[in-house]
Design a protein around this motif. Structure first.
Motif, short mmCIF file in Angstrom:
data_model
loop_
_atom_site.label_atom_id
_atom_site.label_comp_id
_atom_site.label_asym_id
_atom_site.label_seq_id
_atom_site.Cartn_x
_atom_site.Cartn_y
_atom_site.Cartn_z
N MET A 141 85.31 34.85 27.06
CA MET A 141 84.94 34.86 25.65
C MET A 141 84.71 33.41 25.22
O MET A 141 85.47 32.53 25.54
N THR A 142 83.69 33.21 24.44
CA THR A 142 83.40 31.87 23.95
C THR A 142 83.68 31.80 22.46
O THR A 142 83.76 32.81 21.78
N THR A 143 83.82 30.57 21.97
CA THR A 143 84.05 30.39 20.55
C THR A 143 82.92 31.00 19.74
O THR A 143 83.13 31.55 18.67
N ALA A 144 81.70 30.95 20.24
CA ALA A 144 80.57 31.54 19.54
C ALA A 144 80.78 33.04 19.33
O ALA A 144 80.42 33.59 18.29
N GLN A 145 81.38 33.72 20.30
CA GLN A 145 81.65 35.14 20.14
C GLN A 145 82.66 35.38 19.02
O GLN A 145 82.55 36.33 18.28
N VAL A 146 83.65 34.53 18.92
CA VAL A 146 84.70 34.71 17.93
C VAL A 146 84.19 34.43 16.53
O VAL A 146 84.58 35.09 15.58
N THR A 147 83.31 33.45 16.38
CA THR A 147 82.91 33.03 15.05
C THR A 147 81.58 33.63 14.60
O THR A 147 81.09 33.28 13.55
N SER A 148 80.97 34.52 15.38
CA SER A 148 79.72 35.11 14.94
C SER A 148 79.97 35.95 13.69
O SER A 148 81.04 36.53 13.52
N PRO A 149 78.98 36.02 12.81
CA PRO A 149 79.19 36.73 11.55
C PRO A 149 79.35 38.24 11.78
O PRO A 149 78.81 38.80 12.73
N LEU A 150 80.08 38.86 10.87
CA LEU A 150 80.24 40.31 10.92
C LEU A 150 78.95 40.97 10.48
O LEU A 150 78.22 40.43 9.65
N PRO A 151 78.67 42.17 10.98
CA PRO A 151 77.53 42.90 10.44
C PRO A 151 77.82 43.28 8.98
O PRO A 151 78.97 43.25 8.55
N GLU A 152 76.80 43.64 8.24
CA GLU A 152 76.97 43.97 6.83
C GLU A 152 77.90 45.17 6.63
O GLU A 152 78.69 45.21 5.69
#
Length: 186
Positions: free
Chosen positions: A1-12
């Motif tokens: 898992m990368t930090t990008a995966q953790v901080t990606s925005p939630l879907p609407e």
């Protein structure tokens, strides 16, 4: 898992699958008590309750969440090349102590996943899907009698700035919405 995966925005919108009893439980929380004998008095406030992890329908939900948390901890212990350590700038002795603690935490997570952890885990969880119409979810929660897929506006989820919530709730919300390996329709 990368930090990008953790901080990606939630879907609407995220979807929570439940059966009729679950929907009634969500919708029937009294906000203002009704006046005795007065029809239509009182109000109700929908509340989505978290389930204790040991009572989940599918143990993989807990395991998946623990694996995500463990992956993030491992990345904190050994950050990708070119990133700044979230452990801060400290003496080598303190840095080693912090890393030793996090490694022990990862071992405890492994013990929970492998069912070797003897202590009771006080962990509650709520599951969401990015897809409002997944056959496996209908089968799991509809019981052959129908079910409900309730959409939640993620902009209303707690954030790190909410005074009544902890920052961990926000971090877990973001971790828990990552795709799961068993998401296929079968």
């Amino acid at each position: 898992m990368t930090t990008a995966q953790v901080t990606s925005p939630l879907p609407e919108t995220l979807w929570h699958y439940t059966d009729a009893a679950g929907l009634i439980g969500i919708l029937s929380n009294e906000d203002v008590a009704p006046t005795p004998g007065v029809v239509g008095s009182g109000t109700f406030k929908p509340i989505l309750w978290a389930s204790a992890a040991q009572f989940l329908n599918d143990r993989r939900e807990l395991v998946h969440g623990l694996e995500l948390v463990k992956g993030h901890i491992e990345e904190v212990i050994d950050p990708p090349t070119g990133t700044i350590s979230p452990l801060g700038t400290v003496t080598p002795t303190l840095m080693n102590a912090k890393k030793d603690f996090l490694r022990e935490l990862c071992r405890a997570i492994d013990a929970v996943i492998e069912r070797r952890y003897e202590a009771y885990i006080h962990c509650c969880t709520i599951s969401f899907s990015e897809d409002p119409d997944v056959l496996s979810q209908w089968r799991a929660y509809g019981g052959g009698l129908g079910g409900f897929s309730i959409g939640f506006n993620t902009s209303q989820f707690p954030t790190r700035t909410d005074r009544e919530r902890t920052s961990a709730a926000s971090a877990y919300t973001r971790l828990a919405t990552r795709p799961t390996p068993w998401r296929e329709n079968y």
